[in-house]
Write an enzyme that holds these catalytic residues in place. Structure first.
Site, PDB file in Angstrom:
ATOM      1  N   LYS A 222      12.020 -35.804  15.446  1.00 21.61           N
ATOM      2  CA  LYS A 222      11.598 -35.698  14.010  1.00 21.61           C
ATOM      3  C   LYS A 222      11.767 -36.533  13.011  1.00 21.61           C
ATOM      4  O   LYS A 222      11.506 -37.152  12.073  1.00 21.61           O
ATOM      5  CB  LYS A 222      12.103 -34.367  13.134  1.00 21.61           C
ATOM      6  CG  LYS A 222      11.427 -33.997  12.390  1.00 21.61           C
ATOM      7  CD  LYS A 222       9.876 -33.692  12.384  1.00 21.61           C
ATOM      8  CE  LYS A 222       9.306 -33.786  10.428  1.00 21.61           C
ATOM      9  NZ  LYS A 222       8.211 -33.426  10.273  1.00 21.61           N
ATOM     10  N   GLY A 273       3.036 -41.174   0.122  1.00 13.95           N
ATOM     11  CA  GLY A 273       3.482 -40.260  -0.632  1.00 13.95           C
ATOM     12  C   GLY A 273       3.369 -39.402   0.611  1.00 13.95           C
ATOM     13  O   GLY A 273       4.207 -39.790   1.455  1.00 13.95           O
ATOM     14  N   CYS A 276       6.589 -36.088   3.972  1.00 14.49           N
ATOM     15  CA  CYS A 276       7.264 -36.430   4.609  1.00 14.49           C
ATOM     16  C   CYS A 276       7.902 -38.006   4.943  1.00 14.49           C
ATOM     17  O   CYS A 276       9.141 -38.084   5.060  1.00 14.49           O
ATOM     18  CB  CYS A 276       6.159 -36.408   6.674  1.00 14.49           C
ATOM     19  SG  CYS A 276       5.925 -34.535   5.871  1.00 14.49           S
ATOM     20  N   ARG A 343       2.508 -34.301  -3.858  1.00 19.48           N
ATOM     21  CA  ARG A 343       3.763 -34.460  -4.369  1.00 19.48           C
ATOM     22  C   ARG A 343       4.176 -35.768  -3.785  1.00 19.48           C
ATOM     23  O   ARG A 343       3.666 -36.794  -2.621  1.00 19.48           O
ATOM     24  CB  ARG A 343       4.290 -33.316  -2.411  1.00 19.48           C
ATOM     25  CG  ARG A 343       5.053 -32.158  -3.345  1.00 19.48           C
ATOM     26  CD  ARG A 343       5.659 -31.479  -1.785  1.00 19.48           C
ATOM     27  NE  ARG A 343       4.087 -31.124  -0.743  1.00 19.48           N
ATOM     28  CZ  ARG A 343       4.223 -31.104  -0.286  1.00 19.48           C
ATOM     29  NH1 ARG A 343       5.459 -29.791  -0.048  1.00 19.48           N
ATOM     30  NH2 ARG A 343       3.020 -30.273   0.900  1.00 19.48           N
TER      31      ARG A 343
HETATM   32  N1  SAJ Z   1      -0.606 -44.656   4.850  1.00 20.20           N
HETATM   33  C1  SAJ Z   1      -0.798 -45.576   4.647  1.00 20.20           C
HETATM   34  N2  SAJ Z   1      -1.587 -46.180   5.533  1.00 20.20           N
HETATM   35  C2  SAJ Z   1      -1.465 -45.385   6.635  1.00 20.20           C
HETATM   36  C3  SAJ Z   1      -1.071 -44.097   6.556  1.00 20.20           C
HETATM   37  C4  SAJ Z   1      -0.697 -43.287   5.710  1.00 20.20           C
HETATM   38  O1  SAJ Z   1      -0.782 -46.082   3.313  1.00 20.20           O
HETATM   39  O2  SAJ Z   1      -1.588 -46.863   7.439  1.00 20.20           O
HETATM   40  C5  SAJ Z   1      -0.590 -43.984   3.153  1.00 20.20           C
HETATM   41  C6  SAJ Z   1      -1.118 -41.771   2.928  1.00 20.20           C
HETATM   42  O3  SAJ Z   1      -1.863 -41.977   2.474  1.00 20.20           O
HETATM   43  C7  SAJ Z   1       0.082 -41.064   2.677  1.00 20.20           C
HETATM   44  C8  SAJ Z   1       1.303 -41.280   3.092  1.00 20.20           C
HETATM   45  O4  SAJ Z   1       0.883 -42.252   3.741  1.00 20.20           O
HETATM   46  O5  SAJ Z   1       0.264 -41.346   0.654  1.00 20.20           O
HETATM   47  C9  SAJ Z   1       0.942 -40.389   4.641  1.00 20.20           C
HETATM   48  O6  SAJ Z   1      -0.053 -40.204   4.481  1.00 20.20           O
HETATM   49  P1  SAJ Z   1       0.281 -39.909   6.363  1.00 20.20           P
HETATM   50  O7  SAJ Z   1      -1.326 -40.086   6.779  1.00 20.20           O
HETATM   51  O8  SAJ Z   1       1.661 -40.270   7.025  1.00 20.20           O
HETATM   52  O9  SAJ Z   1       0.164 -38.132   6.117  1.00 20.20           O
HETATM   53  P2  SAJ Z   1       1.438 -36.846   6.289  1.00 20.20           P
HETATM   54  O10 SAJ Z   1       2.239 -37.223   4.680  1.00 20.20           O
HETATM   55  O11 SAJ Z   1       0.958 -35.692   5.361  1.00 20.20           O
HETATM   56  O12 SAJ Z   1       2.333 -37.565   7.116  1.00 20.20           O
HETATM   57  C10 SAJ Z   1       2.082 -36.402   8.292  1.00 20.20           C
HETATM   58  C11 SAJ Z   1       3.076 -36.497   9.132  1.00 20.20           C
HETATM   59  N3  SAJ Z   1       3.990 -35.067   9.856  1.00 20.20           N
HETATM   60  C12 SAJ Z   1       4.676 -34.932  10.077  1.00 20.20           C
HETATM   61  O13 SAJ Z   1       6.062 -34.820   9.815  1.00 20.20           O
HETATM   62  C13 SAJ Z   1       4.794 -33.129  11.113  1.00 20.20           C
HETATM   63  C14 SAJ Z   1       3.212 -37.816   9.867  1.00 20.20           C
HETATM   64  O14 SAJ Z   1       3.811 -37.673  10.624  1.00 20.20           O
HETATM   65  C15 SAJ Z   1       1.618 -37.323  10.915  1.00 20.20           C
HETATM   66  O15 SAJ Z   1       1.345 -38.685  11.671  1.00 20.20           O
HETATM   67  C16 SAJ Z   1       0.790 -37.672   9.431  1.00 20.20           C
HETATM   68  O16 SAJ Z   1       0.809 -36.169   9.085  1.00 20.20           O
HETATM   69  C17 SAJ Z   1      -0.493 -36.877  10.384  1.00 20.20           C
HETATM   70  O17 SAJ Z   1      -1.509 -37.962  10.127  1.00 20.20           O
HETATM   71  O18 SAJ Z   1      -0.844 -35.957  10.934  1.00 20.20           O
END
Ligand code: SAJ
Length: 439
Positions: A222, A273, A276, A343
């Site tokens: 995880k 942000g 996770c 968050r």
């Molecule tokens: N972000 C970037 N560049 C990217 C992808 C994301 O700057 O290429 C930024 C986003 O703007 C955001 C942050 O990172 O601020 C997180 O984005 P995220 O797409 O990772 O979304 P989260 O935080 O909801 O991540 C969750 C995570 N799932 C779990 O912890 C169960 C992550 O492992 C998953 O990959 C993601 O959801 C998903 O895409 O499903």
């Protein structure tokens, strides 16, 4: 009750289930097991949340397809919520989904977890299976959970009760979908415990892989899967800064790099942000805290990503000079597009930085209640516009109208939402992450 008997009662849906922590992880799983036919008791310390759930109302903000309907379907029937641990006295399986935040010192804060285990131990019955769904640092099951529960219950793990770790894989906006369709790592303190846990989760996850393993593997998977994403994003951000310095266009570079076999460069942006990605790398690191393992890449990736809001401010300064007294329109405050979740929002860091340089941020976000409003009215007289979140609404925005309202027609694009020519044709001076040239 032996694990064999417990497994049988699970398959027959006679096992009595409890979920401690009715937030965005615990509530969907409690409702889904209730819908599957189990009698579920939900425990949460927040009485208002318990009252809402028992009256069939979802306490979770934001758009969660199917969740409000599911709560009203099971509340008061298969699912009963309570604030009282005494209601857990006869539970066969207890899932724990309480918060495991990381503090300013980047170390986990297990107060909620410890308090939950202390209370649970006083009512834990022989033969119960306790499963941690919260994200925890590698080693936490052995060093924190097991001793805490043995102490509070006076029972012996593996003999009088069983332990497991099945990390959640939720994402705001798709809580139920992810829960029902994503594979899960099912870590049991013994192989038999893991098999029993597979039988349990198979009741609500019909197709996806349920991979039995041990607890340390579950804890590692995880935290690694999210640290991996954080490092990937940091790489994209660092290359974006190289592109700016060399006059390249990161979006073109990324497109062509990803044509190379087995390349999948993620997107640079205005910051990272959420609940996770900013946290889990530090939980992974904590797993080796005090050991002779020296981590450099993972902490550095965190620093790169945490530095992106400041980089955006430097792009604004490059475009309009000293920020003292300037009004800056900030487009987006949520951490993710088309979400109201704020968050660890990079925009919060940006706003602080702008204020520190005596600028006045004017924040708009169509999803975040306190920042909703007439975007163009807010834009009037601003000295620059900064895109922090690529909400769909912004993609369709009339950039010409925005340009006409700004007192300085500058657009800093933190997410590569618009091609430079589109902004220029609208009369805007444009710069963006990975496209530093201001023109
Ligand atoms: N972000 C970037 N560049 C990217 C992808 C994301 O700057 O290429 C930024 C986003 O703007 C955001 C942050 O990172 O601020 C997180 O984005 P995220 O797409 O990772 O979304 P989260 O935080 O909801 O991540 C969750 C995570 N799932 C779990 O912890 C169960 C992550 O492992 C998953 O990959 C993601 O959801 C998903 O895409 O499903």
């Amino acid at each position: 009750m032996s694990l064999e008997t417990l497994k049988k009662s699970i398959v027959e849906k006679k096992a009595r289930l409890a979920v401690i922590g009715l937030g965005y992880v615990g509530l969907p799983v409690a409702c889904t097991f209730a819908e599957a036919g189990f009698e579920v008791t939900g425990i949460d310390l927040v009485a208002e949340r318990v009252t809402k759930i028992n009256s069939g109302i979802s306490p979770i903000e934001g758009n969660e397809p199917g969740l409000p309907e599911l709560i009203s379907k099971v509340a008061g029937k298969q699912l009963k919520a309570s604030t009282d641990y005494k209601d857990l006295g006869d539970m066969d399986v207890i899932l724990i989904a309480v918060e495991t935040p990381v503090a300013e010192d980047n170390k986990p804060r297990y107060e909620a977890l410890r308090s939950c285990l202390k209370s649970l131990g006083t009512v834990l019955k022989d033969g119960a299976l306790v499963i941690i769904e919260s994200t925890i640092a590698p080693g936490t099951m052995a060093k924190v959970v097991e001793p805490a529960l043995e102490q509070s219950s006076g029972k012996k793990a593996g003999k009088d009760f069983y332990l497991g770790n099945c990390p959640e894989r939720v994402m705001p906006g798709k809580l139920l979908k992810n829960l029902r369709t994503l594979s899960r790592v099912v870590g049991g303190s013994t192989p038999e415990t893991a098999e029993t846990m597979v039988a349990l989760y198979r009741q609500i996850i019909p197709q996806a892989d349920l991979d039995p393993t041990d607890c340390i593997t579950a804890e590692l998977v995880k935290t690694v899967e999210n640290a991996y994403r954080d490092v990937q994003i940091a790489f994209a951000n660092e290359v974006a800064m190289i592109a700016e310095a060399t006059g390249g266009d990161i979006w073109k570079v990324r497109e062509l790099v990803n044509k190379s076999p087995d390349r999948m460069m993620l997107m640079p942006g205005a910051g990272v942000g959420g609940h996770c990605i900013p946290k889990d790398p530090w939980l992974l690191a904590y797993g080796v805290d005090g050991s002779d393992v020296e981590l450099r890449l993972i902490p550095t990736a965190r620093a790169v990503n945490d530095g992106m809001p400041s980089h955006i401010v430097s792009l604004v300064r490059k475009a309009i000079g000293n920020l003292n007294g300037k009004r800056i329109l900030v487009l987006g405050y949520a951490y993710l597009e088309d979400s109201d979740d704020t968050r660890n929002s990079p925009s919060a860091t940006l706003v602080d930085e702008l204020k520190a340089q005596s600028a006045t941020p004017v924040v708009h976000d169509p999803f975040v209640h306190q920042y909703q409003g007439d975007l163009f009215a807010m834009a009037k007289g601003c000295d620059a516009a900064v895109l922090m979140v690529k909400h769909s609404e912004y993609k369709q925005m009339d950039l010409g109208k925005l340009a006409a309202l700004l007192s300085t027609r500058v657009l800093i694009d933190g997410r590569g939402l618009w091609p430079r020519p589109t902004a220029q044709q609208a009369g805007l001076v444009y710069a963006g992450v990975g496209q530093g040239a201001v023109r």
